[in-house]
Design a protein around this motif. Structure first.
Motif, PDB file in Angstrom:
ATOM      1  N   ARG A   1       5.208   4.958   2.305  1.00 32.60           N
ATOM      2  CA  ARG A   1       5.439   6.014   2.694  1.00 32.60           C
ATOM      3  C   ARG A   1       6.733   5.467   4.322  1.00 32.60           C
ATOM      4  NH1 ARG A   1       0.668   7.776   1.662  1.00 32.60           N
ATOM      5  NH2 ARG A   1       0.328   8.456  -0.261  1.00 32.60           N
ATOM      6  N   TYR A   2       6.101   4.340   4.827  1.00 32.60           N
ATOM      7  CA  TYR A   2       6.843   3.920   5.986  1.00 32.60           C
ATOM      8  C   TYR A   2       8.186   3.154   6.108  1.00 32.60           C
ATOM      9  CZ  TYR A   2       7.874   1.254  10.042  1.00 32.60           C
ATOM     10  OH  TYR A   2       7.668   0.629  11.449  1.00 32.60           O
TER      11      TYR A   2
ATOM     12  N   THR B   1      14.765   7.300  -0.497  1.00 36.41           N
ATOM     13  CA  THR B   1      14.130   8.439  -0.475  1.00 36.41           C
ATOM     14  C   THR B   1      13.907   8.969  -2.388  1.00 36.41           C
ATOM     15  OG1 THR B   1      14.087   9.354   1.570  1.00 36.41           O
ATOM     16  CG2 THR B   1      12.991  10.736  -0.374  1.00 36.41           C
ATOM     17  N   PRO B   2      13.042   8.497  -2.662  1.00 36.25           N
ATOM     18  CA  PRO B   2      12.578   7.972  -3.831  1.00 36.25           C
ATOM     19  C   PRO B   2      12.618   9.796  -4.416  1.00 36.25           C
ATOM     20  CG  PRO B   2      10.579   8.463  -3.124  1.00 36.25           C
ATOM     21  CD  PRO B   2      11.680   8.279  -2.222  1.00 36.25           C
ATOM     22  N   ASP B   3      13.207  10.311  -5.821  1.00 38.55           N
ATOM     23  CA  ASP B   3      13.623  11.430  -6.678  1.00 38.55           C
ATOM     24  C   ASP B   3      12.040  11.785  -7.039  1.00 38.55           C
ATOM     25  OD1 ASP B   3      16.110  11.729  -7.303  1.00 38.55           O
ATOM     26  OD2 ASP B   3      15.367  10.342  -8.661  1.00 38.55           O
ATOM     27  N   ARG B   4      11.977  13.377  -6.663  1.00 37.98           N
ATOM     28  CA  ARG B   4      10.009  13.744  -6.890  1.00 37.98           C
ATOM     29  C   ARG B   4      10.351  14.901  -8.273  1.00 37.98           C
ATOM     30  NH1 ARG B   4       6.853  14.274  -2.540  1.00 37.98           N
ATOM     31  NH2 ARG B   4       8.172  13.406  -0.357  1.00 37.98           N
TER      32      ARG B   4
ATOM     33  N   SER C   1       1.077  -1.195   0.072  1.00 40.13           N
ATOM     34  CA  SER C   1       0.107   0.316  -0.335  1.00 40.13           C
ATOM     35  C   SER C   1       0.295   1.915  -0.190  1.00 40.13           C
ATOM     36  CB  SER C   1      -0.896   0.286   1.282  1.00 40.13           C
ATOM     37  OG  SER C   1      -0.209   0.690   2.219  1.00 40.13           O
ATOM     38  N   ALA C   2      -0.121   2.265  -0.173  1.00 40.53           N
ATOM     39  CA  ALA C   2       0.787   3.698  -0.823  1.00 40.53           C
ATOM     40  C   ALA C   2       1.194   4.058   0.514  1.00 40.53           C
ATOM     41  CB  ALA C   2       0.439   5.044  -1.056  1.00 40.53           C
TER      42      ALA C   2
END
Length: 128
Positions: free
Chosen positions: A18-19, A28-31, A13-14
C-alpha cells in the motif's frame, strides 16, 4: 490476485505494498467489483525488484531511478552502474562510521569494571 496473495508471492507485506502504491513505486492496481485491489504477475515482479533493491539498502529515490531504468529497455547500463557505485560509496561510509562506533563502545566496555560499583564509563560517555 488480491493483496495478501501478492504479498506472499513477492515477500513484501501488504502494508508496504500500500505504501509503495502511495508513493508511486507500484502503479495503482485495478479493483474488483467489491473494491479489492487486483494484482497481476508484473506487479509481483516489480514488488520483488523493489524488495531486492531495499535488501541492498538503496534509498527510495534510488529504487525509483532503478525501476525506471529497469523498465527502459533502451537504457544505458552506465546509468545503472552510476547509481550502484554511488550506493557502494554510501555503504563504505556507513561501514566506516559503524566501525568507529563499535571500537569506541568496545573501548568503553573494556574500561568498565562490570562489578558491584556504580562507576561506569559507558554511562558517563552516553550522558555527554
Amino acid at each position: 490476485m488480491n493483496i495478501g496473495e501478492a504479498a506472499n508471492a513477492s515477500g513484501v507485506s501488504a502494508k508496504m505494498i500500500r505504501y509503495y502504491e502511495s508513493i508511486g513505486l507500484l502503479p495503482t492496481p485495478d479493483r474488483s467489483d467489491s473494491g479489492y485491489r487486483k494484482y497481476v504477475d508484473s506487479d509481483v515482479h516489480r514488488l520483488r525488484f523493489v524488495r531486492r533493491a531495499r535488501d541492498f539498502g538503496f534509498a527510495m529515490d534510488q529504487v525509483q531511478a532503478l525501476l525506471a531504468l529497469w523498465t527502459d529497455h533502451d537504457r544505458p547500463s552506465r546509468e545503472v552502474k552510476k547509481i550502484a557505485m554511488t550506493h557502494v560509496a554510501e555503504l563504505d561510509e556507513k561501514i566506516s562510521h559503524l566501525r568507529g562506533l563499535r571500537n569506541t563502545l568496545k573501548h568503553l566496555a573494556d574500561c568498565c569494571h562490570g562489578d558491584h560499583k556504580p562507576d561506569c564509563p559507558i554511562l558517563v560517555d552516553l550522558q555527554q
